[in-house]
Design an enzyme around this catalytic site. Structure first.
Site, mmCIF file in Angstrom:
data_model
loop_
_atom_site.group_PDB
_atom_site.id
_atom_site.type_symbol
_atom_site.label_atom_id
_atom_site.label_comp_id
_atom_site.label_asym_id
_atom_site.label_seq_id
_atom_site.Cartn_x
_atom_site.Cartn_y
_atom_site.Cartn_z
ATOM 1 N N LEU A 5 0.825 -1.189 -0.044
ATOM 2 C CA LEU A 5 -0.100 -0.111 0.042
ATOM 3 C C LEU A 5 0.927 1.140 0.024
ATOM 4 C CD1 LEU A 5 -2.411 -1.158 2.958
ATOM 5 C CD2 LEU A 5 -2.795 -1.202 0.489
ATOM 6 N N CYS A 6 0.229 2.309 -0.363
ATOM 7 C CA CYS A 6 0.822 3.736 -0.649
ATOM 8 C C CYS A 6 2.514 3.675 -0.855
ATOM 9 C CB CYS A 6 0.695 3.992 1.035
ATOM 10 S SG CYS A 6 1.024 5.816 1.193
ATOM 11 N N ALA A 7 3.264 3.935 -0.156
ATOM 12 C CA ALA A 7 4.808 4.034 -0.436
ATOM 13 C C ALA A 7 5.514 2.695 -0.609
ATOM 14 C CB ALA A 7 5.587 4.888 0.532
ATOM 15 N N ALA A 13 -1.962 -0.589 -3.709
ATOM 16 C CA ALA A 13 -3.087 0.089 -3.808
ATOM 17 C C ALA A 13 -2.687 1.415 -3.180
ATOM 18 C CB ALA A 13 -4.177 -0.632 -2.806
#
Lengths: 226, 226
Positions: free
Chosen positions: A135-137, A197
């Protein structure tokens, strides 16, 4: 489906560890989906400690495993003990911890490497075609292991180009493909079994949207496992 | 409904601060319900610091506001600045922080008191009949403010008597009524506008069940506000 999912944390707090809403959101989503999980984190010092109320670096030192254990309610194991044979998939929530404690991205940018314990943990999942979720980074981990394993063109998201520009550019330099993805959807590379995501890559996302991101990632994971 | 909900944290981590799944779960539920919120926490030292990986008290000192800011992604204000006129309700997630940093319950048991800044923050909500919501161990705050404001028979839950025995007994000694409540439901005292929900008072609860507890509490809150 009788194996648990390994959830790898990088601390506790967006600016020096795991982003907390993402870590909790993904675990709620796993629980709702009937997937069991085990928490892991590196048993070593964080890159640094940030006072999240004042945005300043502190002089403290903190251990990644001890801080991650706050999210895990004490039920967590050192990353070095992760045995891929016991798990059906591996999941990395986001936060700057992914760029500071799992990879050297904050220090080295496109020249970043995975920390040895992270590479050792994630490599067997890639080699055995078990899903790798981030997720994210944290798709930085996916981009680096893809590069290190000689893969190319793996489809990975950091949200939009505008929000994830630096990381998306690095990803391209590692031979992988950035795919723009809305906050409530997951980017799935079915062939390579990578799921990513955006979550808080969209800085203005609400907690409900971040949770939707977590649920989309877990739904994609469940689909790959079925 | 054009006012925000005040969410009061007591740190970051179940054993010395706010229970993280509950804090995040309630904020996701508020966000899903379309209710805006503002985070607050006391700007003073935690009672103590617990290494959550090893279950041991550490010699460190940590500030409640700085640690709570990890959950709040930096967007948090000192509890002393909370002005009830700006908020439609106040919410307390659980965790031992409620018993250690918001009240003196861990030290004093049934002789516990609210910390002055906590009493000053919550009292106007009770006096103005604005909803007071609490999860898990945080209904201790409800029981103490009810006692301090001369209320009696306020209906409050710590889950089951078996799980919440010590706190339920203290609650009775403060003149309030404990109501057994399943993990996925809220205990609502409509007359006094108190909402409580068990969450991790059930030690074996799953993250999905804890989130259901948070959603039940927020649904009850929304009903009181409509």
């Amino acid at each position: 489906m009788n194996q648990t999912v390994a959830v790898v944390l990088s601390g506790c707090g967006v600016y020096d560890g795991s982003e907390i809403t993402e870590a909790v959101g993904v675990v709620i989503a796993l629980s709702q989906a009937g997937l069991r999980y085990t928490f892991y984190a590196p048993d070593r010092a964080q890159m640094h400690v940030v006072d999240h109320a004042h945005g300043q670096e502190s002089s403290e030192t903190r251990n990644i495993l001890s801080e991650a254990a706050r999210i895990a309610r004490g039920e967590i194991r050192p990353l070095a003990e992760l045995d891929a044979a016991q798990h059906c998939a591996i999941v990395f929530p986001g936060g700057f911890g992914a760029a500071k404690n799992l990879t050297t991205f904050v220090k080295d940018g496109a020249d970043a490497v995975l920390y040895d314990d992270v590479r050792a943990a994630v490599r067997p999942f890639v080699q055995q075609q078990k899903p790798v979720v981030a997720l994210c980074a944290a798709p930085l981990v996916q981009g680096l292991i893809a590069r290190d394993e000689g893969l190319s063109g793996v489809r990975i998201t950091f949200g939009s180009y505008a929000e994830g520009q630096t990381m998306a550019a690095a990803l391209a330099s590692w031979g992988q493909s950035h795919v723009e993805t809305p906050v409530d959807q997951a980017c799935v590379d079915v062939a390579h079994r990578f799921v990513s995501a955006p979550a808080y890559m969209y800085g203005a996302a609400t907690p409900a949207e971040v949770f939707a991101s977590c649920q989309a990632a877990v739904a994609a994971l469940k689909s790959l496992l079925s």
